[in-house]
Design a protein around this motif. Structure first.
Motif, PDB file in Angstrom:
ATOM      1  N   GLY A  85       0.811  -1.210   0.000  1.00  0.00           N
ATOM      2  CA  GLY A  85       0.000   0.000   0.000  1.00  0.00           C
ATOM      3  C   GLY A  85       0.843   1.258   0.000  1.00  0.00           C
ATOM      4  O   GLY A  85       2.019   1.253   0.382  1.00  0.00           O
ATOM      5  N   VAL A  86       0.224   2.358  -0.439  1.00  0.00           N
ATOM      6  CA  VAL A  86       0.906   3.654  -0.531  1.00  0.00           C
ATOM      7  C   VAL A  86       0.387   4.563   0.576  1.00  0.00           C
ATOM      8  O   VAL A  86      -0.808   4.842   0.636  1.00  0.00           O
ATOM      9  N   PRO A  87       1.253   5.020   1.478  1.00  0.00           N
ATOM     10  CA  PRO A  87       0.807   5.961   2.515  1.00  0.00           C
ATOM     11  C   PRO A  87       0.599   7.349   1.922  1.00  0.00           C
ATOM     12  O   PRO A  87       1.335   7.786   1.044  1.00  0.00           O
ATOM     13  N   ILE A  88      -0.402   8.033   2.423  1.00  0.00           N
ATOM     14  CA  ILE A  88      -0.691   9.393   1.992  1.00  0.00           C
ATOM     15  C   ILE A  88      -0.373  10.319   3.157  1.00  0.00           C
ATOM     16  O   ILE A  88      -0.987  10.216   4.218  1.00  0.00           O
ATOM     17  N   TYR A  89       0.566  11.222   2.952  1.00  0.00           N
ATOM     18  CA  TYR A  89       0.997  12.112   4.018  1.00  0.00           C
ATOM     19  C   TYR A  89       0.837  13.560   3.612  1.00  0.00           C
ATOM     20  O   TYR A  89       0.862  13.901   2.428  1.00  0.00           O
ATOM     21  N   ILE A  90       0.729  14.408   4.631  1.00  0.00           N
ATOM     22  CA  ILE A  90       0.498  15.827   4.370  1.00  0.00           C
ATOM     23  C   ILE A  90       1.734  16.467   3.762  1.00  0.00           C
ATOM     24  O   ILE A  90       2.825  15.912   3.796  1.00  0.00           O
ATOM     25  N   PHE A  91       1.524  17.640   3.250  1.00  0.00           N
ATOM     26  CA  PHE A  91       2.557  18.415   2.549  1.00  0.00           C
ATOM     27  C   PHE A  91       3.853  18.515   3.349  1.00  0.00           C
ATOM     28  O   PHE A  91       3.844  18.706   4.543  1.00  0.00           O
TER      29      PHE A  91
ATOM     30  N   TRP B  99       4.763   9.197 -15.096  1.00  0.00           N
ATOM     31  CA  TRP B  99       5.774   8.474 -14.334  1.00  0.00           C
ATOM     32  C   TRP B  99       5.775   9.034 -12.920  1.00  0.00           C
ATOM     33  O   TRP B  99       5.911  10.243 -12.723  1.00  0.00           O
ATOM     34  N   VAL B 100       5.614   8.167 -11.920  1.00  0.00           N
ATOM     35  CA  VAL B 100       5.518   8.637 -10.539  1.00  0.00           C
ATOM     36  C   VAL B 100       6.426   7.804  -9.642  1.00  0.00           C
ATOM     37  O   VAL B 100       6.768   6.656  -9.945  1.00  0.00           O
ATOM     38  N   ARG B 101       6.799   8.395  -8.527  1.00  0.00           N
ATOM     39  CA  ARG B 101       7.571   7.719  -7.493  1.00  0.00           C
ATOM     40  C   ARG B 101       6.816   7.882  -6.183  1.00  0.00           C
ATOM     41  O   ARG B 101       6.474   8.997  -5.787  1.00  0.00           O
ATOM     42  N   VAL B 102       6.512   6.748  -5.512  1.00  0.00           N
ATOM     43  CA  VAL B 102       5.689   6.791  -4.307  1.00  0.00           C
ATOM     44  C   VAL B 102       6.323   5.943  -3.209  1.00  0.00           C
ATOM     45  O   VAL B 102       7.024   4.959  -3.480  1.00  0.00           O
ATOM     46  N   PRO B 103       6.064   6.302  -1.940  1.00  0.00           N
ATOM     47  CA  PRO B 103       6.463   5.419  -0.840  1.00  0.00           C
ATOM     48  C   PRO B 103       5.541   4.215  -0.776  1.00  0.00           C
ATOM     49  O   PRO B 103       4.406   4.255  -1.255  1.00  0.00           O
ATOM     50  N   GLN B 104       6.008   3.139  -0.183  1.00  0.00           N
ATOM     51  CA  GLN B 104       5.180   1.945  -0.025  1.00  0.00           C
ATOM     52  C   GLN B 104       5.369   1.363   1.359  1.00  0.00           C
ATOM     53  O   GLN B 104       6.463   1.369   1.929  1.00  0.00           O
ATOM     54  N   ILE B 105       4.264   0.865   1.913  1.00  0.00           N
ATOM     55  CA  ILE B 105       4.261   0.261   3.245  1.00  0.00           C
ATOM     56  C   ILE B 105       4.673  -1.202   3.110  1.00  0.00           C
ATOM     57  O   ILE B 105       4.081  -1.957   2.344  1.00  0.00           O
TER      58      ILE B 105
END
Length: 498
Positions: free
Chosen positions: A400-406, A421-427
């Protein structure tokens, strides 16, 4: 038992689906593969190192193609370094954010107090400096001038359409003429500005209530002013006394975004203000036309600004998205036809990263990747195939991808080749308290499918789409800038090139 053949994977990556009962034309895992032109699965390319290793972690990357030099890459890092390719331009830039843009034949760079325009080979200060003294004047025989006259000058750097103007000098002592001509001795512009190449002289008095231009000088010895007031009025070039330098002495807050050339103006953004340059002069702005963006930077933070149309800029904050538009023309009564209005969107951005696709903006919101039109209509690109991941769920061994504030995390994105093209953190292991790992994901706008990417050397910290269609990224694992995708070639992992 009947043999089941599946050769249609047009939905791409569908981690939301049940592995057994889900749609047959999707893949619950789709790592580092893509669909070819016939819809068949093929391996993705690797990365290609660009230049040499950098000493510190990058926070901003940019590129520009110059006609004589080809593609030039720019990078700013967390140690304050600003680089052209691997050449250090300054060690005194911002450690958090740098604004790059292209205007005329230059790349404009604003990184803290370091503000320059770059030719791809040479840098020059951005923001003209006012002359240090007023022109010297004296009566010099018979002529057409009658009245009490004052003079001032501005320094100008002129290169084709680029006309960088300085604020005015101090004003000369009033000189009374009676059918005289006046000798005017300007200060050489290079005294205050090393690369200025013209002096513009202005005169006020007699029948001229304002300062009007009476001469343009490229040699700086004394000359005789014998232009009548009528001719100066007919020429009609008046002095803008409100011009202010965009150097750090003029815009004291950090410039965090630049939009080059909206109706020949350059637009600068700080966290809470918008500055519109003089026409054809990225070096100066008109202090009358500074626009406030937010009155409460504690609750509404500037994220990004990006041009999406001829006269249209979208501005993202943590509370809303704003439209900056108009003709950008100043009318004879002094009114500048530009207005700012909020869209009132339900999905404000949560990151400083943004990209444009077909006149729409793409960015990360609280519910995933959003494609939003200038009217405020939006589509959530994660629905229906990967939205569960963006609720933080791990599904079918897809993290899963965490959603964090600005400002806590970057959600970098870039658009090229009709792909996002995107780069995301993953749990990892459904444990939100641990340190996250990262992955790349790619969305194909034409075929409307997602896939994900992993590289043996880690994941790029940030992404940028170049004019040649390539995607480049900075890899913090080995401090290299790398080409990730190029429309005409594939590379092996960690190949090297200049």
């Amino acid at each position: 038992m009947e043999k089941l053949t599946i050769n249609d994977f047009s939905l791409g990556w569908t981690p939301n689906d049940d592995p057994l009962g889900g749609r047959k034309n999707g893949l619950v895992r789709m790592d580092s593969v893509e669909l070819d032109s016939n819809g068949a699965i093929q391996m993705c390319g690797g990365t290609d190192r660009i230049g040499t290793v950098y000493p510190s972690t990058a926070h901003t990357i940019f590129s520009k193609s110059f006609s004589a030099l080809g593609m030039v890459n720019y990078l700013a890092d967390t140690a304050g370094g600003v680089y052209r390719n691997n050449t250090l331009l300054s060690a005194a830039g911002s450690i958090t954010r740098t604004a790059f843009s292209a205007a005329y034949d230059y790349v404009l760079i604003c990184s803290g107090n370091y503000r320059v325009r770059d030719t791809g080979a040479t840098t020059y200060n951005l923001g003209r400096t006012a002359p240090t003294v007023a022109p010297t004047t004296a009566l010099n025989g018979a002529g057409v001038l009658t009245g009490s006259y004052e003079y001032c000058q501005i320094n100008v750097f002129k290169n084709n359409a680029y006309v960088g103007k300085s604020p005015r000098s101090s004003i000369s002592t009033a000189l009374v003429a009676s059918s005289n001509k006046i000798s005017v001795d300007p200060e050489a512009p290079t005294v205050a500005d090393a690369d200025a190449n013209e002096v513009w002289l202005f005169r006020r008095g007699g029948t001229l209530e304002e300062f009007y231009r009476i001469a343009v000088r490229t040699t700086y010895a004394a000359f005789d002013d014998n232009m009548s007031d009528t001719d100066a009025l007919t020429l009609g070039i008046s002095l803008n006394e409100y011009l202010t330098s965009v150097a750090s002495s003029g815009i004291t807050n950090a410039i965090v975004a630049i939009i080059g050339q909206i109706q020949q103006r350059t637009i600068y953004f700080t966290q809470n203000s918008i500055y519109l340059s003089e026409i054809n002069s990225p070096d100066t702005y008109d202090s009358r036309f500074v626009m406030g963006l937010s009155t409460n930077t504690a609750t509404e933070l500037f994220c990004w600004a990006i041009k999406v149309g001829e006269n249209l800029i979208l501005i993202g904050t943590t509370q809303d998205i704003y439209v900056l538009t108009g003709s950008f023309i100043q009318h004879p009564d002094g009114f500048l036809d530009v207005y700012l209005r909020p869209l009132g969107v339900e999905v404000p951005p949560i990151s400083i990263d943004v990209a444009v696709y077909n006149g729409n903006v793409v960015y990360m919101a609280q519910h995933g990747w959003v494609l939003l039109s200038p009217s405020g209509q939006y589509v959530n690109l994660t629905i229906p195939n990967i939205d569960r991941l963006y609720r933080g769920e791990t599904v079918n061994n897809n993290e899963g991808v965490p959603i964090y504030i600005f400002q806590e995390y970057r959600y970098s994105c870039a658009v090229t080749q009709d792909k996002l093209w995107v780069r995301v953190p993953q749990i990892v292991n459904n444990d939100p308290a641990q340190t996250f790992t990262y992955r790349m994901e790619v969305y194909d706008f034409n075929r409307k499918y997602w896939r994900r990417l992993y590289y043996g050397t880690g994941t790029p910290l940030m992404l940028h789409g170049r004019e040649d269609g390539a995607i480049i990224g900075f890899f913090d694992s080995d401090k290299f800038l790398k080409q990730i995708s190029y429309p005409f070639a594939k590379t092996l992992e960690n190949a090297s090139s200049t």
